[in-house]
Design a protein around this motif. Structure first.
Motif, PDB file in Angstrom:
ATOM      1  N   UNK A 391       0.532  -1.173   0.007  1.00  0.00           N
ATOM      2  CA  UNK A 391      -0.031  -0.161  -0.186  1.00  0.00           C
ATOM      3  C   UNK A 391       0.964   1.221   0.029  1.00  0.00           C
ATOM      4  N   UNK A 392       2.066   1.088   0.008  1.00  0.00           N
ATOM      5  CA  UNK A 392       3.287   2.461  -0.306  1.00  0.00           C
ATOM      6  C   UNK A 392       4.149   2.392  -0.708  1.00  0.00           C
ATOM      7  N   UNK A 393       3.670   1.445  -2.212  1.00  0.00           N
ATOM      8  CA  UNK A 393       4.754   0.542  -3.059  1.00  0.00           C
ATOM      9  C   UNK A 393       5.740   1.198  -3.681  1.00  0.00           C
ATOM     10  N   UNK A 394       6.296   2.792  -3.550  1.00  0.00           N
ATOM     11  CA  UNK A 394       6.977   3.427  -3.585  1.00  0.00           C
ATOM     12  C   UNK A 394       8.454   2.976  -2.391  1.00  0.00           C
ATOM     13  N   UNK A 395       8.220   2.637  -1.362  1.00  0.00           N
ATOM     14  CA  UNK A 395       8.716   2.253  -0.297  1.00  0.00           C
ATOM     15  C   UNK A 395       8.392   1.427   0.121  1.00  0.00           C
ATOM     16  N   UNK A 396       8.102  -0.038  -0.263  1.00  0.00           N
ATOM     17  CA  UNK A 396       8.482  -1.047   0.238  1.00  0.00           C
ATOM     18  C   UNK A 396       7.179  -1.655  -0.944  1.00  0.00           C
ATOM     19  N   UNK A 397       7.468  -2.568  -1.469  1.00  0.00           N
ATOM     20  CA  UNK A 397       7.305  -3.933  -2.114  1.00  0.00           C
ATOM     21  C   UNK A 397       6.881  -5.231  -2.442  1.00  0.00           C
ATOM     22  N   UNK A 398       6.331  -5.557  -2.722  1.00  0.00           N
ATOM     23  CA  UNK A 398       5.893  -7.297  -2.314  1.00  0.00           C
ATOM     24  C   UNK A 398       5.638  -7.558  -4.308  1.00  0.00           C
TER      25      UNK A 398
END
Length: 423
Positions: A391-398
């Motif tokens: 939900x904060x994909x520029x900062x943390x990814x999956x």
């Protein structure tokens, strides 16, 4: 300046300090009362080299027995059924099981006792409210938008997108499965020691077993965390957590309130685990799970395991978690960062996982392998449907990465927080 004026100045400073502690944070009387409630008499005390004090407490005098529901409770040392596990090829890379905690170098607990990390005065003096010591901050849900959970890389029988709430004060990068009648979940979680930028922030890699609506769920959780406000340092530590109302007024980490019955004389909740993984070096993991222990309709008992044996390490015993007693509908594996500075600029620099993005894969990014669910077939198995959620994909990814056909995917997640694309 005269001696009288110096005395008056010192007196004012002392009174101001005491007033601040009483009104803004905590008072010393309250601290001492809370310490007496939290810390039970020790049969043996172990001083760990990392500064922790481990008390070996009589197994029937641990904090869980402060709860009236456990009056005359007989501790269950083993589940009353054995889970069947599917043996499927996941990957060929090497990751070692973490089998030690730092305190174990300094001693062990005698039979009939369990190791409990002692809460010290300095721990309580760090928090804003003694009444919420050991609890996660309440989730703040955005009313303006939601985050869509997309179908993952693993083949799916369900193509419907699911709307999940956006949490203002948390960022997550998770593997998610939705369904019904889940009574357990398990995974091997890669262990790292990510940066936490501020003392009131924390990062986790964990499993969630949930039931209920998204804004008022029940949850049992286990994994590792770096949480300086709770533990007083930035070491990677094993934790367990429960809540009946999505962190509003119930639940806690580890044994800081009644809930978990601890049974393993070798594992201390909240204690540091070692060794941790290094970039492109040796990788380490913990094997953790949350399962229903009994199949009766009257009791709900869950436990988390640090090793894949048939012994209960600690289990949750409460009679009024209605949703989880009937069934779990949601399981999540992955990471979470708590901060008031997520999803805004400037973004927190608190990292998730290894601190590297999921695309780094093995040796660079944090991974979770063999994420299994348990249903009433009593089999550990890969879910029929999974999706990835960041939900904060520029900062943390999956990223649910499948190396080749016939092997199970490996779930990678994490990130550094603030970076050029996440200012």
């Amino acid at each position: 300046m005269t001696k009288l004026n110096i005395f008056r100045l010192v007196l004012i400073m002392v009174l101001s300090y005491l007033s601040d502690r009483a009104n803004g944070r905590v008072n010393f009387k309250g601290v001492d009362e809370k310490l007496k409630q939290l810390n039970k008499p020790a049969v043996k005390t172990i001083q760990s080299e990392d500064g922790d004090i481990i008390d070996c407490v009589d197994i029937y005098k641990q904090p869980a027995f402060d709860h009236s529901v456990l009056k005359n409770h007989v501790i269950q040392m083993k589940p009353n059924f054995k889970l069947k596990e599917e043996k499927l090829d996941t990957t060929s890379f090497s990751s070692k099981l973490v089998v030690s905690q730092t305190w174990q170098k300094s001693g062990s607990c005698p039979d009939g006792t369990v190791p409990i990390r002692r809460i010290q005065r300095k721990d309580l003096l760090r928090v804003k409210s003694i009444g919420r010591f050991g609890r996660k901050p309440q989730e703040i849900v955005s009313k303006s938008n939601t985050t869509n959970l997309k179908k993952g890389l693993y083949p799916s029988n369900n193509t419907t997108d699911v709307a999940l709430p956006t949490i203002v004060n948390r960022s997550a990068a998770n593997l998610v499965t939705l369904g019904y009648n889940y009574i357990g979940a398990k995974a091997e979680i890669n262990v790292w020691n990510p940066n936490v930028a501020a003392d009131d922030e924390f990062t986790t890699a964990q499993i969630w077993l949930k039931a209920g609506p998204g804004d008022n769920f029940e949850s049992l959780e286990t994994g590792w965390t770096v949480n300086p406000q709770l533990y007083g340092d930035r070491r990677t530590r094993l934790f367990a957590y429960w809540t009946k109302d999505s962190y509003k007024s119930t639940g806690c980490f580890d044994l800081t309130c009644s809930g978990f019955v601890h049974t393993n004389p070798d594992v201390a909740l909240g204690a540091a685990i070692e060794p941790v993984s290094s970039e492109f070096g040796q990788q380490y993991h913990v094997t953790l799970g949350v399962y229903m222990v009994t199949l009766t309709s009257m009791a709900l008992s869950h436990f988390s395991k640090i090793q894949t044996d048939n012994a209960i390490n600690h289990y949750y015993e409460q009679m009024n978690m209605i949703g989880l007693l009937k069934r779990s509908t949601l399981v999540e594996w992955g990471g979470q960062v708590y901060s008031t500075n997520v999803k805004k600029t400037p973004h927190t620099k608190t990292a998730m996982g290894s601190g590297q993005f999921a695309s780094g894969l093995f040796g660079n990014a944090c991974f979770i392998q063999n994420p299994n669910i348990v249903d009433y077939s009593l089999s550990l198995k890969y879910p029929e449907w999974v999706g990835t959620w960041a939900d904060d994909y520029y900062c943390y990814t999956a990223y649910n990465y499948q190396k080749s056909y016939g092997t199970l995917p490996i779930f990678y997640f994490g990130g550094p927080g603030q970076n050029p694309n996440c200012p």
